[in-house]
Design an enzyme around this catalytic site. Sequence first.
Site, PDB file in Angstrom:
ATOM      1  CE  LYS A  56      -4.447  -1.282   0.357  1.00 16.27           C
ATOM      2  NZ  LYS A  56      -5.545  -0.746  -0.476  1.00 16.27           N
ATOM      3  CB  SER A 310      -0.641  -8.392  -0.912  1.00 19.78           C
ATOM      4  OG  SER A 310      -1.640  -8.955  -0.081  1.00 19.78           O
TER       5      SER A 310
END
Length: 335
Positions: A56, A310
């Site tokens: 992110k 992720s």
Amino acid sequence: MAPTTTPTLDDFQRVAKTVSGIAIKTPMLESDYLTELSGSKVSFKCENLQRTGSYKLRGAYNILSKLSAADKKKGVVAASAGNHAQGVAYAAEQLGIKATIFMPIGASLPKYQATLDFGAKVVLAGAIFDDTLRAAQEFTKKTGAIFIPPFDHIDVVLGQGTVGLEIMEQLPDVDNILVCLGGGGLTAGVATAAKLLAKQRGKKVNVYAVQAEAAAAYPVSLKAGKPTEIKISPTIADGIAVAKPGKVPFDLIAKNVDKVVTVTEDEIARAMVVLMEKAKMVVEAGGAVGVAAILAKKLKLKGTTAVILSGGNIDPLLLQRVIRHGLAASDRYTN
């Protein structure tokens, strides 16, 4: 020149230079266990080892770096239960921008503390994320601060897409990329960037997206031909539990993703345990769904495969429950 919602390879490569100033090039590590299990090479793209523990940061830094001097002075606002919060907070700190992050009242203490540690002001509001988001949007209207969306913005998609460029660089013979799917920012960016670069090289790469079965908005939306809101159920993969896809990523995913599959709670928990036991990797539930899809044989993969891990921001207080769940799903825990 600002990119359109149909980004080019030049757009991604330009953003990669911007993002390289803050995001580390995370390692690509072959998984002996999954390679032996599947009969073909499987490697992990370890974004769980990224600064702030998640990809992110890439999208957050890209969008914040493009703000005008006047907008930077207004400060930025985000709503998030974890990874987006930390990404925005860290990027804002590096760029000298005041950040206010709204988090749900029940947000985990480690994520709350990490966001504070990155210099942001944290406001706890709302028992569920929708209430938190509304509070952040009201604050934005009242103060004039700049709202930073978690996935539905082309500059966020471009930032996340740099993961795809790195995969293509680190694993040039890659045939398949597996990526987790929530709102769609990472999947859209990775799929678009990887396919553009593969086309330039005269080869093909397949991109498969994986959602939690309890929060699978994309299969419904793709069938309808537009972002469609669903009612999501409780899931351990809270980081990818999004009720409605973003418009910007949806269009790119519809064009560039070869298939979307879903995995169950048991399959996700089992994948997390396998990652800890076999790869010595701590990966949050949303970040482990690609591995879950391989273990559950949801895809027929041929050739070399890259699976994006992720994120690694898992609440230690929940870890024991997840491990027990995963062991039970593997018939290894009977108490």
